[in-house]
Design an enzyme around this catalytic site. Structure first.
Site, mmCIF file in Angstrom:
data_model
loop_
_atom_site.group_PDB
_atom_site.id
_atom_site.type_symbol
_atom_site.label_atom_id
_atom_site.label_comp_id
_atom_site.label_asym_id
_atom_site.label_seq_id
_atom_site.Cartn_x
_atom_site.Cartn_y
_atom_site.Cartn_z
ATOM 1 N N ALA A 55 0.828 -1.219 0.000
ATOM 2 C CA ALA A 55 0.000 0.000 0.000
ATOM 3 C C ALA A 55 0.860 1.267 0.000
ATOM 4 O O ALA A 55 0.421 2.315 -0.453
ATOM 5 C CB ALA A 55 -0.937 -0.005 1.202
ATOM 6 N N TYR A 110 -5.823 4.681 -2.454
ATOM 7 C CA TYR A 110 -6.591 5.524 -1.538
ATOM 8 C C TYR A 110 -6.089 6.964 -1.678
ATOM 9 O O TYR A 110 -4.963 7.183 -2.125
ATOM 10 C CB TYR A 110 -6.383 4.991 -0.112
ATOM 11 C CG TYR A 110 -7.138 5.720 0.960
ATOM 12 C CD1 TYR A 110 -8.529 5.681 0.993
ATOM 13 C CD2 TYR A 110 -6.464 6.439 1.939
ATOM 14 C CE1 TYR A 110 -9.222 6.360 1.986
ATOM 15 C CE2 TYR A 110 -7.149 7.114 2.931
ATOM 16 C CZ TYR A 110 -8.543 7.075 2.950
ATOM 17 O OH TYR A 110 -9.220 7.748 3.917
ATOM 18 N N THR A 123 -4.766 9.199 0.076
ATOM 19 C CA THR A 123 -3.506 9.667 0.673
ATOM 20 C C THR A 123 -2.280 8.973 0.072
ATOM 21 O O THR A 123 -1.149 9.338 0.404
ATOM 22 C CB THR A 123 -3.469 9.379 2.193
ATOM 23 O OG1 THR A 123 -3.612 7.973 2.380
ATOM 24 C CG2 THR A 123 -4.577 10.115 2.927
ATOM 25 N N LYS A 124 -2.485 7.971 -0.760
ATOM 26 C CA LYS A 124 -1.352 7.162 -1.216
ATOM 27 C C LYS A 124 -0.598 7.843 -2.373
ATOM 28 O O LYS A 124 -1.013 8.899 -2.838
ATOM 29 C CB LYS A 124 -1.850 5.765 -1.587
ATOM 30 C CG LYS A 124 -2.530 5.041 -0.401
ATOM 31 C CD LYS A 124 -1.561 4.534 0.646
ATOM 32 C CE LYS A 124 -2.120 4.305 2.023
ATOM 33 N NZ LYS A 124 -3.037 3.202 2.234
ATOM 34 N N THR A 125 0.499 7.224 -2.837
ATOM 35 C CA THR A 125 1.411 7.937 -3.763
ATOM 36 C C THR A 125 0.771 8.260 -5.110
ATOM 37 O O THR A 125 1.114 9.264 -5.721
ATOM 38 C CB THR A 125 2.711 7.136 -3.982
ATOM 39 O OG1 THR A 125 2.346 5.809 -4.385
ATOM 40 C CG2 THR A 125 3.545 7.076 -2.715
#
Ligand SMILES: *Cc1c(COP(=O)(O)O)cnc(C)c1O
Length: 390
Positions: A159, A183, A185-187
């Protein structure tokens, strides 16, 4: 002092993302269709893996991966307590039991020197589920050696790990199945979304079928000119498919993955250079060894409470007063009521995870941050350290 609050995290959405979503809306095809297929192909080609199955979360990807390798009620899956809720809950979905291995405090990844003993104490071990914390790869050679010697599968919670290299190899080309998160907030993000990648065609096929009700064939072709009304249910599957709307965001974000990664890396380098001047008060996160690459999804500092008059919680409060958002990754699973009650875990059962959690603060690190934003974080962290020095 900052003028406005710096959020802990924010996605970078530009004109290309908006145009790609509008294109999907105008196409009339909103659910799983051509954009999902294109996103899967482009993601697989970026990572260098054979098969990529797009789903609506990394949680779904992890669930499908464990199901596909045959985790059943009563099995055990060896993992780390230093992770998000998802990693533990998917094991429970299948009636299996997580068996935790403490972390190496230097990397925050599961301590491979404890792995062999953990496998031995399990009665029905089935898989190892490492989590690459913050974007730093676990010691995959050691994990794979133990897994192969004991006939276990390796499912990676990646993740945080897009893109990440382990000894020159991309994360996504190493374990049996690797699960990524998109999601917000992910990269890279699709709002909500995930991807399960594998080199094994049978596992890919099982995950694809189970991601959409256990129905045979690509169900979406049923409604196109080449499709047919006929379908068969092969197993009671799940509703985990990604939409074309989400995939269109992913297609646009994927094109910027390298640009995003360089920005994260530059911020991490500035933080680490600045904080090495106050290393008696805070510990900086380990970078990847040479030949490997950190994704810098998270930048986690650890407070040295022996040298400060305040603890981690007060440190976070003072950053908030300085208008800087932070987070904590993670409250280890064994400290949560469910795990304490069901398994009788105590904080001292995984002492490194507990102690690391108590010192950890995740600082903002994302491409949209300006130089001035980064400066303000450095200034605030340094001034809190000096103000409360022991
Ligand atoms: C975010 C995250 C997940 C879950 O990802 P979703 O796409 O939100 O399901 C799983 N594991 C870790 C370590 C995460 O940080």
């Amino acid at each position: 002092m900052r003028e406005y609050f710096l959020p802990f995290s924010a996605p970078t959405i530009g004109d290309d993302e908006i145009a790609e979503v509008v294109d999907t809306l105008q196409s009339g095809w909103l659910t799983t269709g051509p954009k999902v297929k294109r996103f899967e192909e482009q993601f697989a080609s970026y990572v260098g893996c054979r098969h990529a199955v797009a789903v609506n979360s990394c949680t779904a990807a992890l669930h499908l991966a464990l199901e596909a390798i045959g985790v059943r009620a009563g099995d055990e899956v060896i993992t780390t307590p230093m992770t998000f809720a998802a990693t533990g809950e998917v094991i429970h979905y299948l009636g299996a039991k997580p068996d935790f291995v403490d972390i190496d405090p230097a990397t925050m990844n599961l301590d491979v020197s404890l792995l062999e003993a953990a496998v031995k104490r399990c009665s029905r071990p089935k898989a190892i589920l490492p989590v690459h914390m913050a974007g730093l790869a676990c010691e995959m050679d050691e994990i794979l050696a133990i897994a192969r010697a004991r006939g276990l599968k390796v499912i990676e919670d990646a993740a945080h790990t897009f893109p990440t290299l382990y000894k020159g190899r991309m994360i996504g080309t190493i374990g049996d199945v690797t699960c990524f998160s998109f999601y917000s907030t992910k990269t890279i993000t699709t709002g909500e979304g995930g991807m399960a990648v594998t080199g094994d065609e049978a596992l890919a096929e099982r995950m694809r079928v189970m991601s959409l009700h256990g129905i045979s064939k690509n169900a979406w072709t049923r409604y196109t000119a080449s499709g047919s009304w006929f379908y068969e249910i092969l197993a009671p599957g799940f509703k985990y498919n990604l939409t074309d709307l989400a995939a269109s965001l992913g297609i646009a974000q994927l094109k910027r993955a390298d640009e995003f990664h360089l920005k994260r890396q530059a911020i991490a380098r500035r933080y680490s250079a600045a904080f090495s001047a106050i290393s008696e008060f805070i510990e900086i996160p380990a970078d990847a060894p040479s030949g490997s690459l950190h994704s810098w999804h998270l930048y986690i500092i650890k407070v040295n409470s022996g040298r400060l008059k305040i603890g981690r919680d007060q440190f976070i409060e003072e950053l908030k007063e300085a208008k800087i958002g932070t987070s904590v990754h993670f409250i280890p699973l064994h400290l949560h009521p469910y795990y304490r009650e069901v398994y009788g875990y105590k904080p001292e059962d995984f002492p490194n995870a507990t102690a690391t959690y108590q010192r950890a603060i995740s600082l903002p690190i994302y491409p949209k941050m300006t130089e001035a934003d980064v400066d303000s974080v450095i200034e605030s962290v340094s001034s809190i350290c000096h103000k409360h020095a022991k």
